[in-house]
Motif scaffolding. Structure first.
Motif: not given
Lengths: 275, 302
Positions: A101-110, A159-177
């Motif tokens: 949704l962040i990417l959708d809203v951002a892309e509505r700006a241009g 990342s260690a087994p019990e350590q979850r990736p950051s939200i920034s990594s997740f956003l970056s990965w979504n952006a790449k898609r």
């Protein structure tokens, strides 16, 4: 224009927009304070907002510094600088939907061409140490474009087994898609400032942005904050030899043990909070 | 976003065996062990993004090279007897305030699993999980048989070491199956599939331990393979079970004698309803209070 889950206040249709993202809470309050400084200096205007429903815990409110807080995800824009600036609370639920949704809203700006996220990392460094910025890009070409800004561009991490990736990594990965270049910028914060603000880290990050986007930022206010914090820490060092000793050890690259680290953090947090 | 097929095997009325993590990982160990034994081949997966937070990150030379999610894979195996499909979910899509899947996300995932089952003509699904019970860890785990249709109840009588909720376990036949192992059976019922949850017993005092309980998984596999007319070698699972039991024994020896004596009573509570009644609800509460007290004390000392 109100849509389900978000509201857009202005139609923009800009080209070559860069999205800057700061999350709250953040180590050393880096993300939120950086975004606030930019919004203030660049006289940004409100562009859009994402509603918290479905993404945030709404079973009550959090109180901080005696004030009720409420989750927010607010986009502001500097049309002159082609910057879209987002300050957002971390989502608690439906992360993937939220990030899209962040990417959708951002892309509505241009056309979004680049995304920058900012985050503090608590580190065993002294506040007198120059803050370094580590980069994690989602595309090699984009990383290569950033090599001339004095950033660290040789980070290796798993990342260690019990350590979850950051939200920034997740956003970056979504952006790449979506074939959007993104970079996560991680700024080192002295561990004893992790729960406070670290104006030096903010200035270091602002300097990078200033250079990258020719923003002509005024650093007067952040310099005042830096001087103020440094002055207080100098006084504390004079008053408490043990604190001076611990900080000197850090300055010489000597590790503190857990008890020493805890004592240093406690003393500094108490002192800076009370003064 | 949804299901990604690598290829579409031709299957004849396959049964679907499903495994998700849970207490003692009873269900996922049972399903995944059987999948490995029959050498089932992967043919599809559910795209995880909608359901899960990433589980692993790899950065190489400042490039985000890998962001991986819990896997949700479908496998199949054609046999001379019954064709089989497996679904192995590495995680249940839980929310921060819940250990188990629930709500719309869990419902969507359950429906996606059944969409695949329907596409390949499956008529019966098996889930599996832990039945937290008043048994001792040295006892053989029985299997609670929970069908989603009354017509399947009599099938339980065909198997050894199996009981129904009503009758042997309690007189009302009432209970709950938490998370997707339960929800999926309900959705299967709604969509007309036969569904059975095979719940392997886990000792009540081990329910909070983050260790697998393969002894219960083994009991579940025995029921499944009996139904499917298969003979399988479970020696590797037995080895794992022996190792875990040795660990439990070590821990058990550290429990104060007065608590252990109470737990030892559970050695005599298998197989007959009369014996089960020897441990009352009050006993159960006291046993758990003793165990909680012991582990709080141990935690404090650590």
């Amino acid at each position: 224009m109100k849509e389900t889950g978000y509201e857009i206040y202005r139609n923009l249709g800009l080209q070559n927009l860069r999205l800057l993202v700061g999350w709250q809470p953040d180590t050393g309050k880096l993300g939120p304070n950086l975004i606030d400084y930019l919004n203030n200096e660049l006289n940004t205007e409100q562009y859009a907002e994402i509603e918290p429903e479905g993404f945030a815990y709404l079973g009550g409110v959090h109180i901080e510094n005696n004030v009720v807080q409420f989750p927010e995800t607010i986009f502001k824009v500097s049309e002159k600088n082609k910057l879209l600036i987002l300050k957002s609370n971390l989502p608690r639920y439906e992360h993937h939907t939220f990030l899209n949704l962040i990417l959708d809203v951002a892309e509505r700006a241009g056309e979004i061409t680049e995304i920058y996220t900012f985050g503090g990392i608590a580190s065993l460094i002294s506040h007198t140490y120059t803050r370094s910025i580590s980069t994690v890009a989602n595309q090699l070409r984009f990383k290569e474009q950033l090599t001339s800004y004095g950033l660290e561009t040789d980070m290796n991490y798993e990342s260690a087994p019990e350590q979850r990736p950051s939200i920034s990594s997740f956003l970056s990965w979504n952006a790449k898609r979506r074939n959007i270049s993104a970079v996560n910028l991680w700024i080192l914060i002295p561990f004893y400032l992790a729960t406070l603000a670290d104006p030096q880290a903010i200035k270091r990050t602002l300097s990078f942005l200033n250079q990258r986007f020719n923003l002509d930022l005024d650093f007067t206010n952040i310099d005042k904050e830096i001087n103020n914090q440094e002055m207080k820490l100098t006084i504390l060092r004079e008053q408490k030899p043990v604190i001076n000793r611990y900080l000197s050890m850090l300055e010489r690259g000597i590790m503190l043990n857990d008890d020493e680290s805890n004592e240093l953090s406690e003393e500094i947090v108490n002192y800076l909070t009370m003064n | 976003m949804g299901i990604k097929y690598y290829f579409e095997p031709e299957l004849e009325k396959p049964d679907l065996v499903i495994g998700w993590p849970g207490i003692g990982n009873v269900g996922i160990i049972a399903a995944d062990t059987l999948r490995r034994i029959v050498r089932a081949e992967q043919f599809a997966e559910i795209e995880p993004y909608e359901f899960f937070y990433p589980k692993k990150l790899v950065i190489k030379n400042s490039i985000l090279t890998e962001l991986s999610f819990p896997s949700n894979r479908f496998y199949y195996r054609k046999t001379n007897g019954k064709d089989l499909m497996f679904f192995i979910g590495e995680e249940q899509p839980s929310e921060p305030d819940s250990m188990y899947a629930k709500g719309s996300k869990a419902y969507r995932l359950a429906n996606l699993v059944l969409d695949v089952a329907q596409k390949f003509g499956c008529q019966r699904v098996y889930t599996s999980g832990a039945a937290v019970s008043l048994i001792h860890h040295t006892s053989t785990s029985r299997v609670w048989f929970v069908p989603n249709k009354p017509a399947l109840i009599n099938e339980a009588k065909k198997y050894k070491n199996v009981l129904l909720m009503g009758g042997s376990i309690n007189t009302t036949g009432q209970g709950n199956i938490t998370g997707l192992n339960g929800l999926l059976l309900g959705v299967a019922k709604k969509r007309g599939f036969e569904g059975i949850c095979l719940m392997g017993e886990v000792p009540i005092y081990l329910q909070g331990f983050p260790i697998p309980y393969p002894k219960a998984s083994k009991s579940v596999i025995k029921v499944l393979t009996t139904k499917l007319g298969m003979k399988v070698d479970l020696s590797s699972l037995q080895n794992l079970s022996d190792q875990v039991e040795a660990q439990i024994e070590q821990l058990y020896e550290k429990i104060p004698i007065e608590v252990r004596e109470r737990l030892d009573q559970l050695k005599h509570t298998t197989f007959t309803e009369k014996d089960i009644e020897a441990i009352t609800e009050e006993d159960k509460r006291e046993i758990m209070a003793d165990i909680d007290k012991f582990f709080q004390r141990t935690g404090g000392e650590d």
